[in-house]
Design a protein around this motif. Sequence first.
Motif, PDB file in Angstrom:
ATOM      1  N   GLY A   1       0.805  -1.217   0.000  1.00  0.00           N
ATOM      2  CA  GLY A   1       0.000   0.000   0.000  1.00  0.00           C
ATOM      3  C   GLY A   1       0.835   1.263   0.000  1.00  0.00           C
ATOM      4  O   GLY A   1       2.024   1.245  -0.337  1.00  0.00           O
ATOM      5  N   PRO A   2       0.239   2.385   0.404  1.00  0.00           N
ATOM      6  CA  PRO A   2       0.934   3.676   0.351  1.00  0.00           C
ATOM      7  C   PRO A   2       1.998   3.854   1.426  1.00  0.00           C
ATOM      8  O   PRO A   2       2.819   4.768   1.343  1.00  0.00           O
ATOM      9  CB  PRO A   2      -0.200   4.693   0.539  1.00  0.00           C
ATOM     10  CG  PRO A   2      -1.244   3.940   1.307  1.00  0.00           C
ATOM     11  CD  PRO A   2      -1.165   2.529   0.814  1.00  0.00           C
ATOM     12  N   GLY A   3       1.999   3.000   2.444  1.00  0.00           N
ATOM     13  CA  GLY A   3       3.006   3.114   3.493  1.00  0.00           C
ATOM     14  C   GLY A   3       2.633   4.127   4.565  1.00  0.00           C
ATOM     15  O   GLY A   3       1.585   4.778   4.505  1.00  0.00           O
ATOM     16  N   ILE A   4       3.512   4.259   5.546  1.00  0.00           N
ATOM     17  CA  ILE A   4       3.306   5.170   6.671  1.00  0.00           C
ATOM     18  C   ILE A   4       4.471   6.144   6.715  1.00  0.00           C
ATOM     19  O   ILE A   4       5.631   5.717   6.773  1.00  0.00           O
ATOM     20  CB  ILE A   4       3.218   4.387   8.001  1.00  0.00           C
ATOM     21  CG1 ILE A   4       2.036   3.406   7.960  1.00  0.00           C
ATOM     22  CG2 ILE A   4       3.081   5.340   9.192  1.00  0.00           C
ATOM     23  CD1 ILE A   4       1.983   2.466   9.139  1.00  0.00           C
ATOM     24  N   PRO A   5       4.220   7.443   6.675  1.00  0.00           N
ATOM     25  CA  PRO A   5       5.316   8.422   6.719  1.00  0.00           C
ATOM     26  C   PRO A   5       6.194   8.215   7.946  1.00  0.00           C
ATOM     27  O   PRO A   5       5.702   7.839   9.017  1.00  0.00           O
ATOM     28  CB  PRO A   5       4.583   9.768   6.778  1.00  0.00           C
ATOM     29  CG  PRO A   5       3.230   9.498   6.207  1.00  0.00           C
ATOM     30  CD  PRO A   5       2.898   8.087   6.593  1.00  0.00           C
ATOM     31  N   SER A   6       7.483   8.460   7.794  1.00  0.00           N
ATOM     32  CA  SER A   6       8.435   8.190   8.875  1.00  0.00           C
ATOM     33  C   SER A   6       8.107   8.954  10.152  1.00  0.00           C
ATOM     34  O   SER A   6       8.341   8.455  11.256  1.00  0.00           O
ATOM     35  CB  SER A   6       9.859   8.512   8.421  1.00  0.00           C
ATOM     36  OG  SER A   6       9.952   9.864   7.998  1.00  0.00           O
ATOM     37  N   HIS A   7       7.524  10.150  10.027  1.00  0.00           N
ATOM     38  CA  HIS A   7       7.241  10.931  11.234  1.00  0.00           C
ATOM     39  C   HIS A   7       6.056  10.367  12.028  1.00  0.00           C
ATOM     40  O   HIS A   7       5.795  10.808  13.151  1.00  0.00           O
ATOM     41  CB  HIS A   7       6.982  12.403  10.881  1.00  0.00           C
ATOM     42  CG  HIS A   7       5.715  12.643  10.111  1.00  0.00           C
ATOM     43  ND1 HIS A   7       5.631  12.458   8.744  1.00  0.00           N
ATOM     44  CD2 HIS A   7       4.478  13.038  10.517  1.00  0.00           C
ATOM     45  CE1 HIS A   7       4.407  12.739   8.335  1.00  0.00           C
ATOM     46  NE2 HIS A   7       3.689  13.092   9.388  1.00  0.00           N
ATOM     47  N   LEU A   8       5.365   9.366  11.457  1.00  0.00           N
ATOM     48  CA  LEU A   8       4.251   8.740  12.167  1.00  0.00           C
ATOM     49  C   LEU A   8       4.597   7.343  12.682  1.00  0.00           C
ATOM     50  O   LEU A   8       3.732   6.655  13.218  1.00  0.00           O
ATOM     51  CB  LEU A   8       3.026   8.634  11.243  1.00  0.00           C
ATOM     52  CG  LEU A   8       2.388   9.938  10.777  1.00  0.00           C
ATOM     53  CD1 LEU A   8       1.223   9.648   9.836  1.00  0.00           C
ATOM     54  CD2 LEU A   8       1.906  10.759  11.972  1.00  0.00           C
ATOM     55  N   HIS A   9       5.853   6.934  12.535  1.00  0.00           N
ATOM     56  CA  HIS A   9       6.230   5.559  12.868  1.00  0.00           C
ATOM     57  C   HIS A   9       6.006   5.201  14.331  1.00  0.00           C
ATOM     58  O   HIS A   9       5.823   4.032  14.654  1.00  0.00           O
ATOM     59  CB  HIS A   9       7.688   5.297  12.474  1.00  0.00           C
ATOM     60  CG  HIS A   9       7.833   4.928  11.032  1.00  0.00           C
ATOM     61  ND1 HIS A   9       8.913   4.250  10.538  1.00  0.00           N
ATOM     62  CD2 HIS A   9       7.009   5.143   9.969  1.00  0.00           C
ATOM     63  CE1 HIS A   9       8.764   4.065   9.234  1.00  0.00           C
ATOM     64  NE2 HIS A   9       7.619   4.601   8.868  1.00  0.00           N
TER      65      HIS A   9
END
Length: 200
Positions: free
Chosen positions: A133-141
Amino acid sequence: HEVRNVLAGLHGATATLRRYEDRLDPGVRHRLEDAISAELSRLQYLVDPPKKRPCEAVAVKDALEPLLVAERELGSLIRADLHRASALGCAADIATIVSALLVNARVHAPGAPILVRSRSAGSTVQVVVEDGGPGIPSHLHESVFARGERGVATAPGSGLGLYNARQLAEQMGGSLTLGPRPLGGASFVLSLPAAQSPTR
């Protein structure tokens, strides 16, 4: 939250059995029946949990295969590469963690392929759930594991799935984190203490 996930998988598996009845290949029927039995046991565990959760050697492949069968009946495009490694923990809790990760992929990456694999890593056993899928931005890890966090405000759900999954992992002496993204989407890594030297 977890009970709803189990019920969805049970509905998918039983619907397939009812729909195709005697037309099913015996091997497929057997896998579906095993999945239903295992998920019913997990449902009982969730509804009436023991006062003390068992901590024992768990064959990760055996703990996860019934769940993957049930999830595929819901339309998830799952490919599995599970080694016969044993982790120290509770089989029902391991399945519940991976179930939450699969539901997360289904919600945030509908129709995307999902890869579930296990591997040994020194003194730990890791289960990796990756999606395309689109993934999760690094700042939301880190924040995606917070209680009530849904990542995308408009996404369905209570925001408890990943929070509860991490809590369960930590109760078993393990961890749940976001890792590298070989498929371009999200890649969750469940690490648990190894119970013994893993074998293929």
